[in-house]
Design a protein around this motif. Structure first.
Motif, PDB file in Angstrom:
ATOM      1  N   HIS A 106       0.835  -1.202   0.000  1.00 32.56           N
ATOM      2  CA  HIS A 106       0.000   0.000   0.000  1.00 32.56           C
ATOM      3  C   HIS A 106       0.875   1.260   0.000  1.00 32.56           C
ATOM      4  O   HIS A 106       0.646   2.188  -0.777  1.00 32.56           O
ATOM      5  N   ARG A 109       2.395   1.956  -3.317  1.00 35.88           N
ATOM      6  CA  ARG A 109       1.417   2.470  -4.288  1.00 35.88           C
ATOM      7  C   ARG A 109       1.079   3.926  -3.985  1.00 35.88           C
ATOM      8  O   ARG A 109       0.932   4.730  -4.905  1.00 35.88           O
ATOM      9  N   VAL A 110       0.981   4.253  -2.676  1.00 38.34           N
ATOM     10  CA  VAL A 110       0.698   5.656  -2.317  1.00 38.34           C
ATOM     11  C   VAL A 110       1.859   6.541  -2.770  1.00 38.34           C
ATOM     12  O   VAL A 110       1.655   7.614  -3.342  1.00 38.34           O
ATOM     13  N   GLY A 113       1.604   6.939  -6.349  1.00 35.74           N
ATOM     14  CA  GLY A 113       0.471   7.826  -6.646  1.00 35.74           C
ATOM     15  C   GLY A 113       0.872   9.277  -6.445  1.00 35.74           C
ATOM     16  O   GLY A 113       0.595  10.146  -7.283  1.00 35.74           O
ATOM     17  N   ASN A 114       1.568   9.559  -5.322  1.00 34.66           N
ATOM     18  CA  ASN A 114       2.032  10.926  -5.056  1.00 34.66           C
ATOM     19  C   ASN A 114       3.010  11.368  -6.123  1.00 34.66           C
ATOM     20  O   ASN A 114       3.022  12.528  -6.535  1.00 34.66           O
ATOM     21  N   GLN A 115       3.819  10.418  -6.557  1.00 36.86           N
ATOM     22  CA  GLN A 115       4.801  10.726  -7.574  1.00 36.86           C
ATOM     23  C   GLN A 115       4.103  11.167  -8.863  1.00 36.86           C
ATOM     24  O   GLN A 115       4.515  12.125  -9.499  1.00 36.86           O
ATOM     25  N   LEU A 116       3.010  10.454  -9.206  1.00 37.21           N
ATOM     26  CA  LEU A 116       2.262  10.828 -10.413  1.00 37.21           C
ATOM     27  C   LEU A 116       1.712  12.238 -10.265  1.00 37.21           C
ATOM     28  O   LEU A 116       1.625  13.002 -11.211  1.00 37.21           O
ATOM     29  N   ARG A 117       1.324  12.561  -9.017  1.00 44.55           N
ATOM     30  CA  ARG A 117       0.737  13.876  -8.766  1.00 44.55           C
ATOM     31  C   ARG A 117       1.799  14.971  -8.870  1.00 44.55           C
ATOM     32  O   ARG A 117       1.525  16.075  -9.312  1.00 44.55           O
ATOM     33  N   THR A 129      -0.165   5.178 -20.480  1.00 44.61           N
ATOM     34  CA  THR A 129      -0.989   4.815 -19.322  1.00 44.61           C
ATOM     35  C   THR A 129      -0.782   3.355 -18.915  1.00 44.61           C
ATOM     36  O   THR A 129      -0.632   3.042 -17.747  1.00 44.61           O
ATOM     37  N   SER A 133       0.443   1.787 -15.392  1.00 42.65           N
ATOM     38  CA  SER A 133      -0.361   0.889 -14.563  1.00 42.65           C
ATOM     39  C   SER A 133       0.357  -0.445 -14.383  1.00 42.65           C
ATOM     40  O   SER A 133       0.229  -1.082 -13.351  1.00 42.65           O
ATOM     41  N   ILE A 136       2.604   0.346 -11.458  1.00 44.55           N
ATOM     42  CA  ILE A 136       1.932   0.567 -10.179  1.00 44.55           C
ATOM     43  C   ILE A 136       1.193  -0.684  -9.704  1.00 44.55           C
ATOM     44  O   ILE A 136       1.236  -1.053  -8.539  1.00 44.55           O
TER      45      ILE A 136
END
Ligand SMILES: Nc1ncnc2c1ncn2[C@@H]1O[C@H](COP(=O)(O)OP(=O)(O)OP(=O)(O)O)[C@@H](O)[C@H]1O
Length: 603
Positions: A106, A109-110, A113-117, A129, A133, A136
């Motif tokens: 988890h 993945r977070v 996710g933050n990295q993508l942001r 994409t 995915s 991730i």
């Protein structure tokens, strides 16, 4: 950056490096992972000690006359070691069966996710994409899930035979010497196997990512492909990537299988050699039956882990390939934030000597651009296709930083604003509206997560969409996915305007929001836009000049340079580039009218 275009790492990562990466990836859970690994190592040592007790036990059993008392000490010790092995083995697996493994997965993945942001949009858009995915969803599982189990198996496979041999050496050195025959082949075999599998595992990971990207692109673009009758063309590319994956898998299966078979054969061969040696020694009277029996059981018991250990290198490599993809994505640095950070109090926009070139391309798209967009004014950007209009709006949102010059909001360099603060200042309404598969309420609320239902409804009313939403059976609770294409382009556009209204940002960017709409939809969307732009700094990208004749300032761009600016009337009077564009559009309009009226040409 494309996460999957990693070149195979030069050299073979050592076990120590793999351990270091595991600890690094476990992050906050590293102490638990370490403790689990220590327990597994101790458990393997006790398992080896228990096995080594076999020789004294067998000696006691086969002794003439049989004396049960001689069994107490070795039997008791074996039981004790076995008990310690079981207890520590359970503890060694806590990393897996407690929440640790799930927590680590988890957390990665977070982080991703933050990295993508946070990663620069320019870099994000260069990744497909499906490939993202694959990193991730897929690579995280490949890296984390086998971590505990794999480490346990490896430790057990390496330590049990080692402990057995060392302990046996203390009891009966000849027996230990015979067992040692198995070890010299193991280490080179391990390294050989690892060298063979290293590159192929990375190729396999890359092929998986490519296929996943093709599948996503194909399914997402299916409607367009069908309408263009081009499903076959794209299907061929998908088919090619599936065939490529099949080839890579087949090669991998083969390159994985034959070294495994060689290893098994060599180890089994070694085993037979040891036994043959044992039988010869027994026949010659220099080895007891008890010792031969112990040799038989122990070598069989340890040859299997040794073979497993050499083959584990392939699994480690698959894990390493996953590590590399995850690390590569995490290594992308966000755009730097200049210190001290600052917040604007006014919202005019200024470009000062901005030059920008897209990564991997030749030639600047914008060169030495100076612009000033006064606060609460409406500025239109016009110019031929490719002149740099969209690039200007992207740079204002920090899609990437210009190579030269600076962009300021209210006198503050946007590089000194935190990404969230910058984005809070800007609302964007694009020509293509993206609605998430969620309720209409949630889609509008994305403008401001803290908005109440009443505020969402007020924004929807202001954007002229309350009426059509109320007509839907579930109203605001209708899921966009459930009604799919039944929302018209104009309705989708008005939902996105409601989102922007709710956000209430001081700067609004409109990228041809009415370009694809029919006249009726255009009117209602225009009404919604009129509400949105009130009292804000507005930048409109326009191709149809008739939509921006009322703009306070029109900036005319050509080849990334500002060639004219002024009001519509002023630019017409100037008789330059704008006038030429205007005349061309007006004559195209009269040509359309002539065709509609039955004329056959504009002449
Ligand atoms: N991501 C990208 N990578 C490389 N080049 C790009 C990228 N995006 C745009 N360009 C190039 O930059 C130039 C300016 O593009 P931009 O989209 O800013 O022009 P535009 O005026 O908005 O065009 P249009 O009116 O057709 O939307 C074009 O030559 C385009 O091909």
């Amino acid at each position: 950056m494309t996460p999957t275009d990693a070149m195979p790492r030069i050299g073979i990562p050592t076990l120590w490096q793999t351990y270091g990466r595991m600890i690094q990836i476990a992050d906050e859970r590293a102490p638990q992972l370490r403790s689990s690994l220590i327990s597994s190592a101790l458990s393997a040592i006790f398992q080896g000690l228990a096995l080594a007790c076999l020789y004294p036990i067998l000696s006691a059993v086969l002794r003439e006359p049989f004396d049960v008392h001689a069994l107490w000490v070795p039997g008791g010790m074996m039981l004790l070691f076995a008990l310690l092995d079981w207890v520590l083995r359970w503890h060694g697996h806590t990393f897996g069966y407690s929440r640790c493994l799930a927590d680590v997965t988890h957390a990665i993945r977070v982080r991703l996710g933050n990295q993508l942001r946070l990663m620069p949009l320019e870099e994000l858009y260069q990744s497909r994409t499906g490939e993202l995915s694959a990193v991730i969803a897929g690579n995280v599982d490949e890296v984390v899930t086998p971590m505990g189990m794999l480490a346990d198996t490896f430790l057990r496979s390496a330590l049990v035979p080692l402990v057995v041999v060392l302990t046996t050496a203390l009891i009966e050195w000849r027996l230990a010497l015979a067992m040692l025959l198995l070890f010299p082949v193991t280490v080179p075999l391990y390294r050989w196997r690892k060298r063979l599998s290293g590159g192929s595992m990375r190729t396999l990971a890359a092929a998986h990512a490519r296929t996943s990207a093709e599948i996503i692109e194909y399914t997402q673009g299916l409607a367009v492909l069908r309408s263009a009758n081009a499903t076959g063309v794209k299907a061929r590319r998908l088919q090619e990537s599936l065939v490529h994956l099949q080839d890579v898998q087949a090669r991998n299966q083969w390159s994985g299988l034959w070294p495994s078979l060689v290893i098994w054969t060599l180890i089994e061969g070694g085993l037979i050699l040891i036994l043959a040696l044992g039988v010869v020694l027994v026949a010659g009277g220099s080895l007891s039956i008890a010792m031969l029996a112990a040799l038989l059981i122990i070598t069989v018991r340890i040859s299997e882990p040794l073979a497993i250990m050499t083959n584990l290198s392939a699994v480690f490599d698959y894990m390493e390939a996953g590590f590399e993809q995850v690390e590569k994505l995490l290594a992308v640095k966000p755009l730097p934030c200049l210190q001290p950070s600052s917040l604007p109090t006014r919202f005019d926009v200024r470009f000062e000597g901005v030059s920008f070139q897209y990564a991997g391309t030749e030639g600047a798209v914008l060169s030495g651009l100076d612009l000033h967009l006064p606060e609460r004014s409406l500025t239109a950007l016009v110019g031929p296709s490719g002149s740099g209009k969209t690039t200007i709006t992207r740079l204002l949102m920090r899609y990437a930083d210009p190579q030269q010059g600076r962009i300021m909001i209210g006198g503050n360099d946007i590089r000194a604003m935190e990404p969230e603060e910058l984005m809070a200042c800007i609302s964007v309404v694009f020509q293509d509206v993206y609605l998430f598969d969620d309720t209409i309420l949630a889609n509008i609320r994305m403008g401001r997560c803290s908005a109440t239902d009443a505020e969402v409804e007020a924004a929807a009313r202001a954007a002229c969409c309350h009426e059509f939403i109320s007509r839907l059976p579930l109203g605001y609770q209708t899921r966009v996915g459930d009604i799919g294409g039944s929302l018209s382009g104009g309705e989708r556009q008005r939902i996105s305007i409601a989102r922007a209204l709710l956000k209430d940002a001081p700067i609004v960017m409109l990228d041809e929001p009415t370009a694809a709409l029919d006249t009726e939809s255009e009117l209602s969307v225009q009404q919604a836009i009129d509400t949105l732009v009130q009292d804000r700094t507005v930048i409109v990208i326009a191709h149809r000049l008739s939509t921006i004749v009322g703009a306070e300032r029109i900036l005319v761009l050509e080849d990334g340079k500002l060639v004219e600016q002024g009001t519509h009337e002023h630019l017409l009077d100037a008789g330059g580039r704008y006038r030429a564009m205007w005349n061309a559009q007006q004559s195209a309009k009269s040509w359309h009218l002539a065709v509609a009226a039955g004329g056959d040409s504009r002449d």
